[in-house]
Write an enzyme that holds these catalytic residues in place. Structure first.
Site, PDB file in Angstrom:
ATOM      1  N   ARG A   1      -7.361   6.677   0.268  1.00 37.86           N
ATOM      2  CA  ARG A   1      -8.540   5.940   1.246  1.00 37.86           C
ATOM      3  C   ARG A   1      -9.812   5.503   0.193  1.00 37.86           C
ATOM      4  O   ARG A   1     -10.137   4.817   0.436  1.00 37.86           O
ATOM      5  CB  ARG A   1      -9.793   7.057   2.093  1.00 37.86           C
TER       6      ARG A   1
ATOM      7  N   TYR B   1      -3.684   2.654   9.641  1.00 39.48           N
ATOM      8  CA  TYR B   1      -5.138   1.921   9.181  1.00 39.48           C
ATOM      9  C   TYR B   1      -5.978   1.877   9.561  1.00 39.48           C
ATOM     10  O   TYR B   1      -7.418   0.884   9.290  1.00 39.48           O
ATOM     11  CB  TYR B   1      -4.319   0.093   8.880  1.00 39.48           C
TER      12      TYR B   1
ATOM     13  N   LYS C   1      -4.594  13.355  -0.971  1.00 38.69           N
ATOM     14  CA  LYS C   1      -4.949  13.613  -1.876  1.00 38.69           C
ATOM     15  C   LYS C   1      -6.834  13.030  -1.609  1.00 38.69           C
ATOM     16  O   LYS C   1      -7.285  12.981  -3.064  1.00 38.69           O
ATOM     17  CB  LYS C   1      -5.345  13.661  -3.242  1.00 38.69           C
ATOM     18  N   GLY C   2      -6.420  12.058  -0.485  1.00 36.53           N
ATOM     19  CA  GLY C   2      -7.360  11.000  -1.256  1.00 36.53           C
ATOM     20  C   GLY C   2      -7.534  10.029  -1.628  1.00 36.53           C
ATOM     21  O   GLY C   2      -8.285   9.319  -1.297  1.00 36.53           O
TER      22      GLY C   2
ATOM     23  N   SER D   1       2.609   0.371   8.407  1.00 32.85           N
ATOM     24  CA  SER D   1       4.072   0.524   8.573  1.00 32.85           C
ATOM     25  C   SER D   1       3.643   1.441   9.181  1.00 32.85           C
ATOM     26  O   SER D   1       4.402   1.934  10.101  1.00 32.85           O
ATOM     27  CB  SER D   1       3.968   1.536   7.508  1.00 32.85           C
ATOM     28  N   GLU D   2       2.366   2.445   9.593  1.00 31.09           N
ATOM     29  CA  GLU D   2       1.821   3.806  11.071  1.00 31.09           C
ATOM     30  C   GLU D   2       0.908   2.721  11.397  1.00 31.09           C
ATOM     31  O   GLU D   2      -0.318   2.522  10.221  1.00 31.09           O
ATOM     32  CB  GLU D   2       1.931   4.211  10.180  1.00 31.09           C
TER      33      GLU D   2
ATOM     34  N   PHE E   1       4.320  -9.786   5.708  1.00 33.44           N
ATOM     35  CA  PHE E   1       4.743 -10.079   4.213  1.00 33.44           C
ATOM     36  C   PHE E   1       3.816  -8.734   3.041  1.00 33.44           C
ATOM     37  O   PHE E   1       3.501  -7.954   3.905  1.00 33.44           O
ATOM     38  CB  PHE E   1       3.120 -10.611   3.795  1.00 33.44           C
TER      39      PHE E   1
ATOM     40  N   VAL F   1       0.696  -1.527  -0.368  1.00 32.08           N
ATOM     41  CA  VAL F   1       0.222   0.200  -0.130  1.00 32.08           C
ATOM     42  C   VAL F   1       0.803   0.540  -0.343  1.00 32.08           C
ATOM     43  O   VAL F   1       1.893   1.854   0.935  1.00 32.08           O
ATOM     44  CB  VAL F   1      -0.671   0.247   1.565  1.00 32.08           C
TER      45      VAL F   1
END
Length: 408
Positions: A94, A119, A90-91, A114-115, A408, A81
């Site tokens: 999402r 999520y 800029k969205g 990652s953070e 993964f 991701v």
């Protein structure tokens, strides 16, 4: 968002979307056509964001199964991701995540974050904890005679014993919530060991534990970094993974790893808070365990997800669930579990709610590691019927603490 479009990737897009992922994670090397990761990815499961024909965002899925309490079920293994630095805020994230979750056929999705703050906005809950052990092996001994004299150890090259490794792994998988399935392609990928990825360590080695009947009951994959100073050797053993189907196998393999000559430190990440090693050694404080977050779980199809797993105790509870991203999950659901944790039914209801929670909280509790009672103590879960939190928390729990031994 003007001009941005989403589409599924094709094989021809792999290099382009790989560059976006590498850029987001500050990997300087160009995409490598020989990279074994290409053998396990399905381009059609990557959602791409484009502007004027240029790929500027990605969100991928590996198609794999996941062990959950009492079952092994399909789970969308979310990966890669990323949004190009010049197109953030800029969205796009999402929009990609919403599209991905809205179209995934699996009942649950899982990822490594990652953070974490990113999520949770999309309904993912922290479902497992990850313990990293950094042990001074000179201060550690395995208690008593655990794992001594009951079997034999055999050294091997991991890629040459994939069949034996996979057989042990498949035996253990169903009883380890949070572990992911591995087909032949995944085993080939995981045992691929190019020299330029070793970061100063040796090639990865394998040691197999065979019981008295010659059956392989466990294995470890590990590598060693050679280091010396004025006082002599101070090498490090890095344990990639240890999988054991019996207590004897676990004890024998740990006894071996803690005894590798010319080393001083043994490091193992991706361990469970219930890692058997803490109970095998005489001085667990010397293991230096450090806890971090592990797998994050997202409920995609609530009734299908809740009926796919088993439960630790009978329960009859009405859950009022909020889910702003996937409205089909929102509303009141009656969860009924019979004796033995089976006979599960989850259906919409108009009955008064016993508990109120967000889908994030159900994701956190789904693998049995995060307690609904702990979430209630923070106010994230609200109790409307006395005793409902205790009953639901017990039912959602499990006798094995979930973990994941593979990023993964």
């Amino acid at each position: 968002m003007t001009g941005y479009t989403l589409r599924a990737a094709t094989t021809a897009d792999i290099d382009a979307f790989s560059r976006v992922i590498r850029g987001a994670f500050f990997v300087t090397a160009e995409p490598d056509p020989s990279d074994s990761i290409r053998t396990v990815l399905d381009p059609a499961r990557y959602t791409l964001a484009e502007l004027d024909g240029q790929i500027v965002g990605t969100a991928g899925i590996f198609t794999r199964d996941l062990a959950v309490p009492g079952a092994v079920i399909p789970a969308a293994h979310v990966t890669g991701v990323s949004v190009a630095a010049t197109h953030t805020r800029k969205g796009l994230l999402r929009r990609m995540m919403t599209s991905q979750l809205s179209t995934a056929p699996e009942a649950i999705a899982v990822l490594w974050a990652s953070e974490g703050r990113i999520y949770q906005r999309f309904g993912y809950g922290l479902a497992t904890q990850n313990v990293t052990v950094r042990a001074d092996r000179r201060e550690l001994t395995v208690r008593g005679d655990a794992g001594v004299g009951t079997g034999t150890l055999r050294a091997a090259v991991p890629a040459e014993v994939r069949k034996e490794l996979s057989q042990v792994y498949d035996r253990v998988l169903p009883d380890q919530p949070g572990w992911s399935s591995r087909d032949d392609a995944w085993w080939a990928h995981l045992t691929h060991d190019p020299e330029d990825r070793r970061e100063g360590f040796t090639a990865t080695r394998a040691v197999l534990y065979e019981n008295a009947d010659g059956v392989v009951d466990g294995y470890t994959r590990y590598r060693v970094r050679n280091e010396w100073d004025d006082n002599g050797p101070k090498g490090e053993v890095n344990v990639v993974e240890l999988v054991a189907a019996t207590p004897d196998a676990a004890a024998a393999l740990w006894r071996f790893l803690l005894g590798v000559d010319l080393t001083r430190t043994v490091v193992k990440g991706l361990s469970s808070p219930d890692e058997p090693l803490f109970h095998l050694v005489e001085e667990p404080r010397r293991l230096g365990g450090k806890i971090g977050d592990g797998l994050w779980v997202r409920i995609v199809d609530l009734p299908r997800a809740l009926t796919a797993r088993r439960y630790a105790a009978p329960v009859d509870v009405v859950l009022e669930v909020t889910d702003t991203l996937l409205p089909a999950n929102a509303g009141r659901w009656r969860l009924r579990v019979g004796a033995g944790g089976a006979l599960v039914n989850c259906a919409p209801t108009a009955a008064p709610a016993d508990l109120t929670c967000d889908v994030t909280d159900l994701g956190a509790a789904y693998l049995g590691g995060t307690k609904l009672g702990a979430l209630a103590a923070t106010g994230r879960v609200q109790e409307h019927r006395p005793g409902a939190v205790a009953a639901a928390s017990t039912a959602f729990g499990w006798h094995v603490t979930p973990t994941s031994i593979e990023i993964f």
